[in-house]
Motif scaffolding. Structure first.
Motif, mmCIF file in Angstrom:
data_model
loop_
_atom_site.group_PDB
_atom_site.id
_atom_site.type_symbol
_atom_site.label_atom_id
_atom_site.label_comp_id
_atom_site.label_asym_id
_atom_site.label_seq_id
_atom_site.Cartn_x
_atom_site.Cartn_y
_atom_site.Cartn_z
ATOM 1 N N LEU A 1 -24.520 -18.252 17.663
ATOM 2 C CA LEU A 1 -24.321 -19.468 17.254
ATOM 3 C C LEU A 1 -25.841 -20.302 17.551
ATOM 4 C CD1 LEU A 1 -22.647 -21.977 16.225
ATOM 5 C CD2 LEU A 1 -22.064 -22.333 18.592
ATOM 6 N N GLU B 1 -24.818 -21.521 11.586
ATOM 7 C CA GLU B 1 -25.777 -22.713 12.034
ATOM 8 C C GLU B 1 -25.312 -23.984 11.182
ATOM 9 O OE1 GLU B 1 -29.598 -20.921 10.812
ATOM 10 O OE2 GLU B 1 -28.737 -20.325 9.182
ATOM 11 N N ALA C 1 -19.771 -23.846 13.973
ATOM 12 C CA ALA C 1 -19.310 -23.336 14.844
ATOM 13 C C ALA C 1 -17.950 -23.271 14.439
ATOM 14 C CB ALA C 1 -19.227 -24.461 15.992
ATOM 15 N N MET D 1 -17.591 -20.152 13.001
ATOM 16 C CA MET D 1 -17.743 -19.035 14.042
ATOM 17 C C MET D 1 -16.312 -18.615 14.397
ATOM 18 S SD MET D 1 -19.602 -19.024 17.516
ATOM 19 C CE MET D 1 -18.412 -20.107 18.108
#
Ligand code: NAD
Length: 478
Positions: A68, A260, A284, A287
């Motif tokens: 991240l 990102e 995020a 992610m």
């Protein structure tokens, strides 16, 4: 659940503020992650690491395989390599996925119905970094497009579309001009599209496709494209959806992935608690989906939608009349945290669920073609006159097996029978082509030796091959 180790970089400029905000929201939402912090960016560049990352940091990335990353500042001046390009290539992150969605009426946009995903090839094309100065006047950048690279990204796009319930995949290329490189991308797209009859497919030439996307983005669903077009058009798409400050992106490889915001480090806004953390927060969320924490991703996303529709907006999306209060980075994070567990009322809520994993087999290696050498393009630096003079001088250096066929300047035929109007630079492509089929490589070496002995400055050669009888080189028109 055992926390998933992830590698985190706080970056430069607004990076540390938006990363702090993002991690606070993830923690409050109960994300099961164990962050390891690494340094990347400006400090690391200035400490002498020319890609902005130190060897120890690679160890963490290769261990956790999940990164991240906040935006970084690349110092001005020569000699610095892009950290992003280096990371993508070193870790094989071939697919860049950028959802670009509008949040009208809470975020002003001319395209309220926009909901598209750009899937950009991330490792090839003009980003190979193979550039040369060849003559006083000419510089070259090599555009590399590979069959396995095309197969991987196109299959990823169709698998992504299928698993995300999207109806259509569109390909953007310029294959009317770049018939070999973009032509290959298009060919592979057509081949793989045929394996997905449940998903519509279409091709656009990138120029008119880009115009259509900027004008009517609702006409698109998933768009797949080579690296450079994807780089440019994913920023355009994010901007017309509302703001570059809002979009996140995933860089996916077979083994590792990086998440990102799409924007940069906005140094002018650094340290003022004003930046919008939404782009990184969306990174995020991607992610969390990647590491299988779908419920947590839904919770964060819905809380974020609630904060947006409650009119709590950072300066970049704040609008008198629509917004209720202008908030800073930290206050926006608090607003999201306060709304965890809530569902938006006006904006469409999300419910992420684990689906079947994408079916991404390694690309097939095809049997080698029958390859024959049939000529050579010799590039000369030469400035002793016009094309007729060069043609006349070169006549004696070809051979019966390998005669001079044509001379071009910047790709335009100038000999024989060129136009006096054609502007010429000091860089000449002289095609020597076998009159009968195949030649031995020695013919090419002998030709170069003769040219060099005669005082010609050979700056580069490209061999001309046929593959299973098909020319592997563009023909010269005119
Ligand atoms: P930028 O994206 O940093 O800024 C462009 C504009 O958008 C600025 O007006 C900025 O204030 C605004 N903006 C960007 N993000 C915002 C946010 N989260 N909230 C509110 N406003 C935001 O682009 P730039 O100015 O061209 O580049 C600055 C630096 O960032 C350069 O050093 C560049 O190399 C670097 N950069 C890094 C990355 C990355 O790390 N992924 C990407 C792009 C640029």
């Amino acid at each position: 659940m055992k926390p998933t180790p992830i590698t985190v970089a706080h970056g430069d400029g607004i990076g540390p503020e938006i990363m702090t905000a993002t991690l606070r929201i993830l923690e409050a939402a109960g994300a099961s992650i164990a962050p390891e912090t690494i340094d990347v960016g400006e400090k690391v560049y200035l400490a002498g690491h020319n890609a902005g990352i130190a060897p120890e940091a690679w160890e963490s990335l290769r261990r956790t395989r999940v990164f991240l990353k906040a935006p970084i500042t690349t110092p001005q001046g020569g000699g610095y390599k892009s950290l992003n390009v280096t990371t993508r290539k070193a870790l094989g992150l071939y697919a860049n996925v950028r959802p670009c969605i509008s949040y009208s009426p809470y975020v002003a946009t001319k395209h309220p119905g926009m909901d598209l995903v750009i899937i950009r090839e991330n490792e090839e094309d003009l980003y190979a970094g193979i550039e040369h100065r060849q003559t006083d006047e000419v510089y070259q950048c090599l555009k590399l497009i590979t069959r396995p690279g095309c197969e991987k990204i196109v299959r990823y796009a169709f698998e992504y579309a299928r698993s995300h319930g999207r109806r259509k995949v569109t390909c953007f290329v310029k294959d009317n001009i770049m018939k070999f490189t973009d032509g290959l991308f298009r060919k592979v797209f057509d081949e793989i599209a045929a394996e997905y009859p449940d998903i519509q497919n279409e091709n656009w030439i990138v120029d008119i496709g880009a115009a259509k996307m900027a004008d009517t983005p609702e006409a698109f669903d998933v768009i797949v494209m080579p690296n450079l077009y994807g780089d440019i058009l994913s920023d355009v798409a994010a901007q017309i959806a509302g703001s570059v400050g809002m979009a996140g992106s995933a860089n996916i490889g077979d083994q590792c992935a990086m998440f990102e915001a799409i924007h940069g480090s906005a140094p002018r806004r650094a340290g003022q608690n004003v930046a919008n953390p939404s782009g990184l927060l969306h990174g995020a969320i991607l992610m969390l989906l990647h590491i299988g924490q779908h419920a947590c991703a839904s919770r964060v996303h819905n809380a974020w939608l609630c904060a947006l529709e409650d009119g709590l907006h950072t300066y970049d999306i704040f609008k008198e009349g629509t917004s209720r209060r202008k908030v800073g980075t930290a206050e926006f994070a608090d607003a999201v945290i306060d709304r965890l567990g809530e569902q938006p009322e006006k904006l469409k809520s999300v419910t992420y669920a684990a689906g079947a994993p994408l079916n991404l087999p390694a690309p097939k290696r095809h049997a080698p073609a029958r390859k024959s050498l049939v000529g050579v393009d010799v590039f000369l630096q030469w400035s002793e006159g016009g094309p007729d003079r060069l043609g006349y001088r070169l006549r004696d250096y070809g051979s019966e097996d390998l005669p001079l066929q044509v001379i071009t300047n910047r790709g335009v035929k100038v000999w024989p029978n060129g136009f006096s109007e054609t502007f010429c630079v000091d860089h000449w492509r002289c095609r020597f082509k076998a009159s009968n089929d195949a030649i031995a490589f020695n013919h090419v070496l002998d030709l170069q030796a003769r040219l060099s002995a005669a005082g010609f400055d050979v700056v580069k050669t490209e061999n001309l091959y046929t593959f299973d009888g098909e020319p592997g080189y563009a023909s010269v028109h005119g």
